[in-house]
Design a protein around this motif. Sequence first.
Motif, short mmCIF file in Angstrom:
data_model
loop_
_atom_site.label_atom_id
_atom_site.label_comp_id
_atom_site.label_asym_id
_atom_site.label_seq_id
_atom_site.Cartn_x
_atom_site.Cartn_y
_atom_site.Cartn_z
N UNK A 252 51.50 -56.38 60.51
CA UNK A 252 50.20 -56.54 60.22
C UNK A 252 49.97 -57.48 58.95
N UNK A 253 51.01 -57.74 58.17
CA UNK A 253 50.78 -58.38 56.75
C UNK A 253 51.43 -59.94 57.08
N UNK A 254 52.21 -59.98 58.20
CA UNK A 254 52.81 -61.36 58.65
C UNK A 254 54.13 -61.56 57.65
N UNK A 255 54.94 -60.41 57.06
CA UNK A 255 56.01 -60.86 56.22
C UNK A 255 57.15 -61.16 56.71
N UNK A 256 57.83 -62.08 55.78
CA UNK A 256 58.98 -62.91 56.08
C UNK A 256 60.03 -62.33 55.36
N UNK A 257 59.83 -62.10 54.12
CA UNK A 257 60.80 -61.50 53.48
C UNK A 257 60.59 -60.08 52.87
N UNK A 258 61.52 -59.20 52.98
CA UNK A 258 61.46 -57.72 52.25
C UNK A 258 61.44 -57.89 51.12
N UNK A 259 61.11 -56.63 50.45
CA UNK A 259 61.29 -56.62 48.90
C UNK A 259 62.41 -56.06 48.69
N UNK A 260 63.09 -55.15 49.06
CA UNK A 260 64.17 -54.42 48.92
C UNK A 260 65.24 -54.82 49.90
N UNK A 261 66.31 -56.12 49.63
CA UNK A 261 66.90 -56.30 50.80
C UNK A 261 68.36 -56.93 50.15
N UNK A 262 68.86 -57.87 50.89
CA UNK A 262 70.07 -58.50 50.78
C UNK A 262 70.48 -59.04 49.44
N UNK A 263 69.06 -59.70 48.95
CA UNK A 263 69.44 -60.38 47.62
C UNK A 263 70.04 -59.51 46.63
N UNK A 264 69.83 -58.10 46.62
CA UNK A 264 70.33 -57.02 45.84
C UNK A 264 71.85 -57.05 45.57
#
Length: 279
Positions: A252-264
Amino acid sequence: MSGAAVRISVAVITYNWPSALALVLQSLAAQSELPYEVIVTDDGSQPATRALLEGIAPGYPVRLVHLWQPDDGARMSRARNRAIAAARGDYVILLDGDMVAERHFIADHHAFARRGCFAQGSRVLTDAGLTRRMLEESAPMPGFFSRGIERRRHTLRLPALARWYARPGTKQRGIKSCNMAFWRDDLLRLNGFNEAMTGWGREDTELAIRAFHAGLLRRELRFSALATHLYHPTRKHVVGNPNDLIVDDTRARGLVRCELGLDGHLAEFAQPPADLRPG
């Protein structure tokens, strides 16, 4: 098509089934084209898995890595993200620890790797009897006429037909991370799997939706990159899965990046994790 210099990392996720993992790793060691490395990412297995890896490491033909995280429920997204963060390859093949690869599996994934796309592979399904025989006998992947399989067509490697099926598109059905591949820099752009999703399933679908939002296309690997799924009970038909709500929100929001992910996990693996092979 990708160039010959592409380095391929295989991220194999596992949890407390070392006999199946042994067969998977054996199949990857016997490939017609070897990957650069195999990373076993472990969602909290008991010591038998580590013992298996240490036992096979001395004779393994490519870099072999073991990443372990504590068993705190099913955290597949986190486990896969750690493998992606640790990967030193350009292209990452995601493979489950119950998926036995046909001998051209890596070569086929390499052949169909294309910038701007991710690849979705298929699988042959086995019944309990065939799985038991494969594990006991270290048997190869079944053929078209083998007993105890479903989706028999997925035993057929037909390169010409495979090229027809692999035309890039945006199909969302049939997403499954048991046999899937991305360019690593695309996974970094997406921030990998969404670690807010725990328990069974849907994290692969959510990742694919974000990939489509980012403009990536899907290549369907039919009649190539073959693999056999070893039978085990499944929770596929969970009712009221909370991960479905996250999928719906992402869409629904058209998200590309998740907030809690790989960069951690990138800082943890700024230096390459150890190769289990001696020397």
